[in-house]
Design an enzyme around this catalytic site. Structure first.
Site, PDB file in Angstrom:
ATOM      1  N   ASP A 110       0.857  -1.224   0.020  1.00 50.90           N
ATOM      2  CA  ASP A 110      -0.175  -0.149  -0.099  1.00 50.90           C
ATOM      3  C   ASP A 110       0.944   1.232  -0.086  1.00 50.90           C
ATOM      4  O   ASP A 110       1.611   1.533   0.868  1.00 50.90           O
ATOM      5  CB  ASP A 110      -0.920  -0.070   1.040  1.00 50.90           C
ATOM      6  CG  ASP A 110      -1.894   0.982   1.205  1.00 50.90           C
ATOM      7  OD1 ASP A 110      -1.874   2.140   0.601  1.00 50.90           O
ATOM      8  OD2 ASP A 110      -2.612   1.069   2.127  1.00 50.90           O
TER       9      ASP A 110
ATOM     10  N   ARG B 271       4.429   1.169  10.186  1.00 53.23           N
ATOM     11  CA  ARG B 271       4.566   2.427   9.411  1.00 53.23           C
ATOM     12  C   ARG B 271       5.462   3.473  10.181  1.00 53.23           C
ATOM     13  O   ARG B 271       5.206   4.195  11.004  1.00 53.23           O
ATOM     14  CB  ARG B 271       3.043   3.035   9.267  1.00 53.23           C
ATOM     15  CG  ARG B 271       1.949   2.120   8.300  1.00 53.23           C
ATOM     16  CD  ARG B 271       0.855   2.953   8.362  1.00 53.23           C
ATOM     17  NE  ARG B 271      -0.401   1.920   7.775  1.00 53.23           N
ATOM     18  CZ  ARG B 271      -1.462   2.177   7.433  1.00 53.23           C
ATOM     19  NH1 ARG B 271      -2.115   3.477   7.905  1.00 53.23           N
ATOM     20  NH2 ARG B 271      -2.481   1.372   6.909  1.00 53.23           N
TER      21      ARG B 271
ATOM     22  N   GLN C 247      -5.496  -4.111  11.841  1.00 55.56           N
ATOM     23  CA  GLN C 247      -6.655  -3.728  11.464  1.00 55.56           C
ATOM     24  C   GLN C 247      -7.453  -5.133  10.759  1.00 55.56           C
ATOM     25  O   GLN C 247      -6.528  -6.148  10.436  1.00 55.56           O
ATOM     26  CB  GLN C 247      -6.710  -2.860  10.406  1.00 55.56           C
ATOM     27  CG  GLN C 247      -6.022  -2.873   9.128  1.00 55.56           C
ATOM     28  CD  GLN C 247      -6.070  -1.585   8.196  1.00 55.56           C
ATOM     29  OE1 GLN C 247      -5.985  -0.381   8.653  1.00 55.56           O
ATOM     30  NE2 GLN C 247      -5.836  -1.776   6.942  1.00 55.56           N
TER      31      GLN C 247
ATOM     32  N   ASP D 292     -14.463   7.407   4.271  1.00 55.64           N
ATOM     33  CA  ASP D 292     -14.130   6.927   5.573  1.00 55.64           C
ATOM     34  C   ASP D 292     -15.448   7.035   6.405  1.00 55.64           C
ATOM     35  O   ASP D 292     -16.202   7.658   6.316  1.00 55.64           O
ATOM     36  CB  ASP D 292     -13.150   8.102   6.103  1.00 55.64           C
ATOM     37  CG  ASP D 292     -11.946   8.081   5.409  1.00 55.64           C
ATOM     38  OD1 ASP D 292     -11.309   7.029   4.669  1.00 55.64           O
ATOM     39  OD2 ASP D 292     -10.976   9.201   5.420  1.00 55.64           O
TER      40      ASP D 292
ATOM     41  N   GLU E  58     -11.658   8.271  12.975  1.00 55.69           N
ATOM     42  CA  GLU E  58     -11.820   7.504  11.607  1.00 55.69           C
ATOM     43  C   GLU E  58     -11.695   6.062  12.376  1.00 55.69           C
ATOM     44  O   GLU E  58     -10.684   5.787  12.758  1.00 55.69           O
ATOM     45  CB  GLU E  58     -10.524   7.981  10.834  1.00 55.69           C
ATOM     46  CG  GLU E  58     -10.751   6.953   9.518  1.00 55.69           C
ATOM     47  CD  GLU E  58      -9.525   7.069   8.782  1.00 55.69           C
ATOM     48  OE1 GLU E  58      -9.125   6.055   8.086  1.00 55.69           O
ATOM     49  OE2 GLU E  58      -8.941   8.271   8.646  1.00 55.69           O
TER      50      GLU E  58
ATOM     51  N   SER F 101     -11.322   3.086   6.312  1.00 57.90           N
ATOM     52  CA  SER F 101     -11.154   3.629   5.264  1.00 57.90           C
ATOM     53  C   SER F 101     -11.491   2.591   4.061  1.00 57.90           C
ATOM     54  O   SER F 101     -10.943   1.468   4.274  1.00 57.90           O
ATOM     55  CB  SER F 101      -9.708   4.078   4.876  1.00 57.90           C
ATOM     56  OG  SER F 101      -9.738   4.717   3.656  1.00 57.90           O
TER      57      SER F 101
END
Length: 329
Positions: free
Chosen positions: A51, A104, A119, A230, A243, A246
């Protein structure tokens, strides 16, 4: 936020995290007709499967003795899932979900962002006739119904949390939101609309608004910017939009080429993933990611994501948080 005290002890929190995760993934799998599959932690750099996020983040990479090629820790499985749909030969309106764990390293760390990302990544097969806003909204409503049911189950098990969400989610596009609040920043617009409706699906993210900039940056090669969005929940603890997910209908051949040209990334058309789309080797799909720690944090009314996941935080920050009665795992 002042005078914070966690409503659950450390042990109670661990039990509750498992309850939230187990309950939600069962609800999601049944509602969307998804099969749980195993997923990679890393992919070959040349595969095009990682991604790209906003396009500026650099993945952690390494080499191993058996391979000459570079290997990357995934940012998410947005592209891998679509390839997996073809591999497992899923039928229309069925699909997969998996536990996605990522690092990340370029993430800006704060109370709701961590370098460790966990997730539920999910993806399901659709047809060309499903590539429209009506179908997108239908799927969003299904996911939100799982969140709403989870809220009720958490309240029943932990009445002290007293969670409050509306039965229905509110839909608004980024252009409609811009028109409604032209003098606010992007984040202020999200906060304001969530304050009003408490559960919002903000759609069509990636294309430019009136100021020639997108509401938020999106990779060009998986979500169709006209058919994505979102899921945002109002978080009373911080008086802000939070959030949770997504998601979107994925690019077809036309939108892939158009969006890559818009970001001057036509070179990506040469990787295996993009070629598989251009050659109709993988199915049309809809999919997304739903934050496990994000959802746990929200449902358990935690002030920091580090209260529901183990990650790395600056020592000074840990000490400051302890003074505020926020104890990280």
């Amino acid at each position: 936020m002042e005078n914070y005290t966690s409503k659950l002890s450390l042990v109670e929190t661990q039990i509750a995290i498992k309850f939230v995760k187990d309950t939600f993934q069962q609800l999601l799998a049944k509602k969307l007709n998804l099969l749980r599959v195993s997923a990679p932690l890393f992919v070959l750099s040349t595969s095009g499967l990682n991604d790209g996020l906003s396009g500026t983040e650099t993945p952690i990479s390494f080499n191993v003795k058996e391979y000459d090629e570079n290997i990357e820790i995934v940012h998410s499985l947005a592209k891998w899932k679509r390839m997996a749909l073809a591999k497992y030969n899923f039928a229309h309106n069925s699909g997969l979900y998996t536990d996605m764990n990522a690092i990340r390293k370029d993430e800006t760390v704060d109370f709701c962002h961590s370098i460790y990302v966990d997730q539920w990544d999910w993806e399901k097969v659709i047809q060309e006739s499903d590539r429209n806003l009506s179908h997108l909204k239908k799927v969003v409503k299904s996911i939100y119904s799982c969140i709403y049911t989870l809220k009720n189950k958490v309240n029943a098990k932990y009445p002290i949390l007293n969670l409050d969400l509306p039965k229905n989610i509110y839909f608004i596009s980024t252009k409609q939101l811009e028109k409604k609040y032209p003098n606010l920043t992007r984040k202020e617009r999200e906060n304001t609309i969530c304050r009003e409706h408490r559960a919002v699906f903000l759609y069509q993210i990636g294309g430019n608004l009136k100021d020639k900039l997108p509401h938020d940056s999106r990779a060009a090669d998986y979500d169709d910017w006209k058919l994505n969005g979102d899921i945002l929940l109002y978080y009373d603890l911080y008086d802000m939009a939070f959030e949770i997910s997504s998601m979107g209908i994925r690019v077809n051949k036309d939108s892939l080429v158009k969006q890559l040209k818009a970001k001057h990334e036509e070179y990506k058309l040469e990787n295996d993933y993009c070629k598989s789309i251009l050659n109709d080797a993988i199915p049309l799909s809809i999919g997304g990611g739903i934050g496990q720690s994000r959802l746990s944090m929200y449902m358990l009314k935690k002030a920091h994501i580090g209260e529901v996941q183990v990650s790395i935080w600056p020592k000074d920050e840990i000490k400051q948080l302890e003074k505020k009665n926020i104890h990280l795992l």
